[in-house]
Design a protein around this motif. Structure first.
Motif, PDB file in Angstrom:
ATOM      1  N   LEU A 276      12.496  -8.198   6.264  1.00 13.69           N
ATOM      2  CA  LEU A 276      11.065  -7.981   6.059  1.00 13.69           C
ATOM      3  C   LEU A 276      10.552  -8.770   4.864  1.00 13.69           C
ATOM      4  O   LEU A 276       9.418  -9.244   4.859  1.00 13.69           O
ATOM      5  N   SER A 277      11.376  -8.903   3.835  1.00 16.93           N
ATOM      6  CA  SER A 277      11.020  -9.668   2.645  1.00 16.93           C
ATOM      7  C   SER A 277      12.303 -10.047   1.928  1.00 16.93           C
ATOM      8  O   SER A 277      13.126  -9.180   1.617  1.00 16.93           O
ATOM      9  N   GLY A 636       1.901  -7.657   4.191  1.00 12.87           N
ATOM     10  CA  GLY A 636       2.968  -7.377   3.231  1.00 12.87           C
ATOM     11  C   GLY A 636       3.232  -8.523   2.300  1.00 12.87           C
ATOM     12  O   GLY A 636       3.661  -8.322   1.168  1.00 12.87           O
ATOM     13  N   THR A 637       2.997  -9.751   2.759  1.00  6.02           N
ATOM     14  CA  THR A 637       3.176 -10.914   1.892  1.00  6.02           C
ATOM     15  C   THR A 637       1.975 -11.842   1.920  1.00  6.02           C
ATOM     16  O   THR A 637       1.744 -12.588   0.980  1.00  6.02           O
ATOM     17  N   VAL A 801       2.383  -3.236  -0.891  1.00 10.02           N
ATOM     18  CA  VAL A 801       2.784  -3.939  -2.107  1.00 10.02           C
ATOM     19  C   VAL A 801       3.552  -5.192  -1.704  1.00 10.02           C
ATOM     20  O   VAL A 801       4.493  -5.110  -0.913  1.00 10.02           O
ATOM     21  N   PRO A 802       3.182  -6.369  -2.202  1.00 12.62           N
ATOM     22  CA  PRO A 802       3.857  -7.597  -1.799  1.00 12.62           C
ATOM     23  C   PRO A 802       5.367  -7.533  -2.038  1.00 12.62           C
ATOM     24  O   PRO A 802       5.822  -7.114  -3.104  1.00 12.62           O
ATOM     25  N   SER A 803       6.110  -7.921  -1.018  1.00 13.84           N
ATOM     26  CA  SER A 803       7.576  -8.039  -1.069  1.00 13.84           C
ATOM     27  C   SER A 803       8.298  -6.714  -1.199  1.00 13.84           C
ATOM     28  O   SER A 803       9.514  -6.703  -1.374  1.00 13.84           O
ATOM     29  N   ALA A 804       7.597  -5.599  -1.115  1.00 13.36           N
ATOM     30  CA  ALA A 804       8.234  -4.290  -1.220  1.00 13.36           C
ATOM     31  C   ALA A 804       7.814  -3.438  -0.027  1.00 13.36           C
ATOM     32  O   ALA A 804       7.017  -2.505  -0.172  1.00 13.36           O
ATOM     33  N   PRO A 805       8.303  -3.751   1.176  1.00 11.77           N
ATOM     34  CA  PRO A 805       7.859  -3.046   2.385  1.00 11.77           C
ATOM     35  C   PRO A 805       8.135  -1.545   2.304  1.00 11.77           C
ATOM     36  O   PRO A 805       9.255  -1.118   2.052  1.00 11.77           O
ATOM     37  N   GLY A 806       7.081  -0.773   2.524  1.00 14.59           N
ATOM     38  CA  GLY A 806       7.157   0.673   2.412  1.00 14.59           C
ATOM     39  C   GLY A 806       6.375   1.209   1.241  1.00 14.59           C
ATOM     40  O   GLY A 806       5.958   2.372   1.249  1.00 14.59           O
ATOM     41  N   MET A 807       6.153   0.378   0.219  1.00  8.37           N
ATOM     42  CA  MET A 807       5.330   0.796  -0.911  1.00  8.37           C
ATOM     43  C   MET A 807       3.881   0.421  -0.630  1.00  8.37           C
ATOM     44  O   MET A 807       3.583  -0.667  -0.134  1.00  8.37           O
ATOM     45  N   ARG A 808       2.964   1.327  -0.962  1.00 14.05           N
ATOM     46  CA  ARG A 808       1.539   1.089  -0.751  1.00 14.05           C
ATOM     47  C   ARG A 808       0.746   1.563  -1.963  1.00 14.05           C
ATOM     48  O   ARG A 808       1.072   2.590  -2.572  1.00 14.05           O
ATOM     49  N   ILE A 809      -0.293   0.796  -2.289  1.00 15.41           N
ATOM     50  CA  ILE A 809      -1.187   1.203  -3.367  1.00 15.41           C
ATOM     51  C   ILE A 809      -2.587   1.401  -2.801  1.00 15.41           C
ATOM     52  O   ILE A 809      -2.920   0.889  -1.729  1.00 15.41           O
ATOM     53  N   GLY A 810      -3.381   2.185  -3.522  1.00 10.52           N
ATOM     54  CA  GLY A 810      -4.760   2.416  -3.119  1.00 10.52           C
ATOM     55  C   GLY A 810      -5.685   2.327  -4.312  1.00 10.52           C
ATOM     56  O   GLY A 810      -5.308   2.674  -5.443  1.00 10.52           O
ATOM     57  N   TYR A 811      -6.882   1.830  -4.063  1.00  7.08           N
ATOM     58  CA  TYR A 811      -7.939   1.850  -5.066  1.00  7.08           C
ATOM     59  C   TYR A 811      -8.769   3.121  -4.854  1.00  7.08           C
ATOM     60  O   TYR A 811      -9.081   3.478  -3.713  1.00  7.08           O
ATOM     61  N   VAL A 812      -9.124   3.796  -5.945  1.00  6.29           N
ATOM     62  CA  VAL A 812      -9.758   5.104  -5.814  1.00  6.29           C
ATOM     63  C   VAL A 812     -11.125   5.131  -6.480  1.00  6.29           C
ATOM     64  O   VAL A 812     -11.374   4.463  -7.491  1.00  6.29           O
ATOM     65  N   ASP A 813     -11.984   5.916  -5.869  1.00  7.16           N
ATOM     66  CA  ASP A 813     -13.323   6.128  -6.396  1.00  7.16           C
ATOM     67  C   ASP A 813     -13.264   7.006  -7.635  1.00  7.16           C
ATOM     68  O   ASP A 813     -12.238   7.641  -7.925  1.00  7.16           O
TER      69      ASP A 813
END
Length: 827
Positions: A276-277, A636-637, A801-813
């Motif tokens: 995957l990466s 992812g990338t 998250v680039p190069s880290a499949p399975g990690m996700r980030i979010g921007y929050v209000d």
């Protein structure tokens, strides 16, 4: 992957009840008239109840009372509108339609400030300053407003002086203790002569943020904003008026409002991670050994754990904007001539911790410059004949330059991380590990340059025929030509050559092949495209039929078309073709250029003034068909850009307002949205789908595509709505009490184009409160207000998250805000 029906639906919570009670209330004995709302949705001042468009209007006093500082905050209370911060740009959506994360995209929602078009999403970040009114027009507005209004229009009118006015002024001070926010506003309005008026507005805001970065022990983002506007209004004769507005703003932000959605990894098998990466096994090994506590932040509200490292620029952004609008109106015997001349520009600098976590791995920085000049002329009849018309012409010229760099620290900041991640093989960098020790640099860099010049020329006409005193038909047509020319290049450097674009030496660097090989892990190839051109022509009609059922009731049918300009992919990470074999991509692949987005909408609506003027009920049902919907997705990338074949959206919207007594005003709105891709079989895969693809085929994950036909889109909640109460009455002989409360609901929605379940924002209610006292003479006011008082976290965007499949980030209000504002008016 359909979104499940939610038991928090506004129908289940009673939000729709006021609409059902409208007819029953009309028999009350005492009536209190609602104030008339004047809007410019059709380029002329007219009553909201006379405009055959689904729209909402929010006046400047409500914006000030509620402590609303920008469009993002305002969007929470407007049905069908979603505005939020994303990784690359602002996300602006109406009825589930908006633009994806690509700097080449123009907007699906057109924004106009004082009649001038604002062409880029970054201009949506400008703070509110001395606003008179904000109008949100839903649905395509292709005839009078033109291109890039396929989803709707946000039409902002700022306050202006009137020659002959008495000298007035206002100052206000606001403090929000939870984020240590300070806001200062000042306005001065005067008449310089009998026919020349002037108005000056100033604003300063300093805020610490609402997301805790526990690694740096800081709160992000730390914002500072300064804005100013000078307005001159000159009325030399009774038939001529001219208004000049000059504006400037500076916005600085340190850090980002980011949280961790999912900690991953999607698989614990190192071979599958590598498929995957290539970097994934090393990154997860380094995280486990150096920052094992980071995984505990997954799903934690308003908290994350990142180092904030970015390249060249601090993490955050600097945005400087300038604007000029000159509006001139001439009145003649039977028609008027309007001219709007506008100029706007901005300079934007941003820095991003591109791995979004505690490792020192990816950093990004960039500078963007934009300027635009436009001219519009409109001739409009003003007599009382059976046919009235408007004809006009519009010209616009834009220039965009985006110069960005991405750096990868292949040592992860400390060689010991690599030793642990590789099981003690002794490599001191990822570059060395992936090349068997042959290429041991610590840092590699990618430099991308995208320049674009664009021109638009259009002519439009609209005529209204009064068939009978009760029935009117309006037909409009706009013809437009769009031209774009781009230059685009990507080069690479490393810490042997240097970190600047000018250090690149692709023909003389001994490790050039290894350097380029490492960047292929991000789907990036060295290339140079010069003078790529595109031209498109569009004809957008509109038809509207209105029928006055009575003096206070109107129904309408409308058919409208619109388009969003096609263009070129500004992302660095894209495939290219090397037609000469010299190692430089000189020919773009098909995904470099994307086509115009087109829309057709049918709408039936009604506007009713009830209960002898004390109540309004407006509603609309719509059916919309999109073709070549412009979409972008992060796999992812890299970002991919394309056109979804077809999309159908249907829904209903309703606004209700009642002046229940001399002191109490009640309002409610609701929107239902049914969004589905009719055909979209080229979408990017989620990382979970990529893993299945790799396991089943043995092929690289880059070949995976997803079929999202029949699925919903991003930022498309099925239900949204709001309920608001405003109570104002005298207390004693000198004071007026003000009490306000509103509840705003948004159903669950996806925040990433791959429709990953981790990007699903749950259905949410947000509650706002305010209570204040002001003098009966209205020369001072104290207001205590609270926004999002239950501190609900909601995503405005998310991604892998680039190069880290399975990690996700979010921007929050923004989270909970309590504030106190003091205002003084003087004459």
């Amino acid at each position: 992957m359909k979104i499940a029906k939610n038991t928090l639906s506004p129908l289940n919570t009673g939000l729709f009840t006021p609409l059902l009670l409208a007819s029953a209330i009309t028999s009350a004995s005492e009536r209190f008239m609602l104030e008339e709302i004047i809007v410019t949705a059709q380029k002329v001042p007219e009553s909201l109840q006379d405009v055959p468009i689904s729209m909402s209007a929010v006046d400047g006093q409500k914006i000030a009372d509620a402590g609303i500082n920008n469009l993002q905050t305002l969007s929470a209370s407007v049905p069908g509108l979603q505005i939020g911060t994303g990784a690359i740009s602002q996300n602006i959506f109406i009825r589930g339609i908006g633009s994806g994360s690509n700097r080449g995209f123009e907007q699906s929602v057109g924004m106009y400030i004082d009649g001038a078009y604002m062409g880029r999403s970054l201009q949506y970040r400008s703070p509110f300053l001395d606003v008179e009114r904000v109008e949100v027009l839903r649905g395509p507005q292709g005839v009078l407003f033109g291109k890039n209004t396929v989803a709707g229009v946000i039409n902002i009118t700022t306050a202006s002086p009137s020659p002959g006015d008495e000298t007035t002024g206002k100052v206000s001070v606001e403090y929000e203790p939870e984020t240590d926010t300070q806001v200062y506003n000042a306005m001065f309005n005067t008449s310089l002569t009998d026919n020349l008026g002037a108005r000056v507005a100033l604003k300063y805001r300093d805020a610490e943020g609402w997301v805790d970065n526990d690694l740096l022990d800081s709160t992000e983002p730390d914002n500072e904003e300064t804005s100013a506007r000078v307005t001159l209004a000159w009325y030399p004769t009774d038939d001529i008026s001219a208004t000049l507005k000059l504006s400037h703003s500076d916005m600085n932000s340190s850090g980002t409002p980011m949280v961790l959605n999912a900690a991953g990894p999607v698989t614990t098998n190192p071979a599958e991670q590598a498929a995957l990466s290539a970097f994934a096994p090393y990154l997860y090994g380094a995280l486990d050994s150096a920052f094992p506590e980071a995984a505990g932040y997954a799903g934690k509200d308003f908290s994350w754990y990142k180092n904030g490292n970015s390249m060249r620029h601090k993490e955050g952004m600097e945005l400087e904007t300038n604007g000029l609008v000159l509006s001139v109106d001439w009145s003649f015997d039977n028609f008027s001539l309007a001219s709007v001349t506008a100029y706007s520009d901005y300079e934007y600098i941003n820095g991003v911790d591109g791995d979004f976590g505690p490792l020192t791995f990816i950093s990004a920085g960039g500078e963007q410059e934009f300027d635009q000049i436009s001219q519009e002329f409109r001739f409009t009849t003003t007599d009382d004949g059976p046919v009235n018309w408007t004809v006009g012409a519009y010209f616009e010229k834009q220039s965009l330059k985006n110069d960005g760099s991405v750096g990868v620290d292949t040592s992860l900041g400390q060689p010991a991380y690599i030793d642990a991640a590789t099981g003690g093989f002794g490599f001191t960098s990822l570059a060395a590990a992936l090349t068997g020790g042959a290429y041991g640099v610590d840092s590699i860099y990618r430099h991308g340059l995208f320049e674009q010049d664009a021109e638009t020329a259009s002519a439009f006409a609209q005529a209204t025929w009064e068939i009978t005193p009760e029935v009117r038909a309006t037909l409009g047509l706009r013809y437009a030509v769009d031209k774009k020319t781009t230059d685009k290049s990507v080069v690479f450097t490393d810490d042997i050559l240097g970190s600047n674009r000018s250090d690149a030496d692709p023909d003389g660097h001994i490790f050039q092949a290894a350097l380029e090989g490492l960047w292929t892990n991000y789907g990036t190839y060295r290339h140079n495209f010069n003078n790529e051109k595109r031209k498109s022509e569009n004809l957008t009609p509109g038809l509207n039929i209105e029928w006055d059922l009575s003096e206070d009731a109107m129904v309408y049918f409308s058919y409208s078309e619109g388009y969003k300009s096609g263009g070129f992919n500004a992302a660095d990470d894209m495939a290219v073709i090397d037609s000469t074999g010299d190692g430089v991509g000189d020919t773009p692949t098909d995904d470099y250029e994307y086509e115009d987005e087109e829309v057709k909408t049918f709408e039936i609506g009604g506007k009713f003034t009830l209960a002898e003027g004390s109540m309004r009920l407006n509603w609309a049902l719509f059916h919309t068909e999109y073709t070549n919907l412009q979409v972008t997705s992060f796999n992812g990338t890299s970002f991919t850009v394309g056109n979804a074949a077809a999309t159908t959206i249907e829904g209903v919207e309703a606004d209700w307002q009642w002046q229940a007594s001399e002191y109490l005003n009640v309002s409610a709105n609701i929107a239902y949205l049914d969004y589905a891709y009719d055909e979209y079989d080229t979408a990017s895969c989620s990382v979970e789908a990529q893993l299945v693809y790799v396991q089943s085929t043995g092929l690289p994950a880059s070949g995976c595509t997803a079929d999202l036909s029949g699925e919903t889109g991003t930022f498309a909640p099925e239900w949204s709505g709001a309920l608001a109460l405003q109570y104002e009455r005298p207390v004693g002989d000198a004071l007026t009490l003000q009490v306000g409360a509103d509840a705003n609901y948004k159903d669950e929605y996806y925040t990433d184009d791959d429709l990953n379940d981790a990007s699903l924002q749950d259905a949410t209610w947000k509650y706002n409160l305010r209570v204040g006292l002001k003098s009966l003479e209205n020369n001072w006011e104290l207001m205590l207000f609270g926004n999002n008082v239950t501190d609900e976290q909601t995503l405005t965007a998310s991604q892998d998250v680039p190069s880290a499949p399975g990690m996700r980030i979010g921007y929050v209000d923004e989270g909970r805000v309590w504030g106190l504002r003091a205002t003084y008016n003087f004459e």
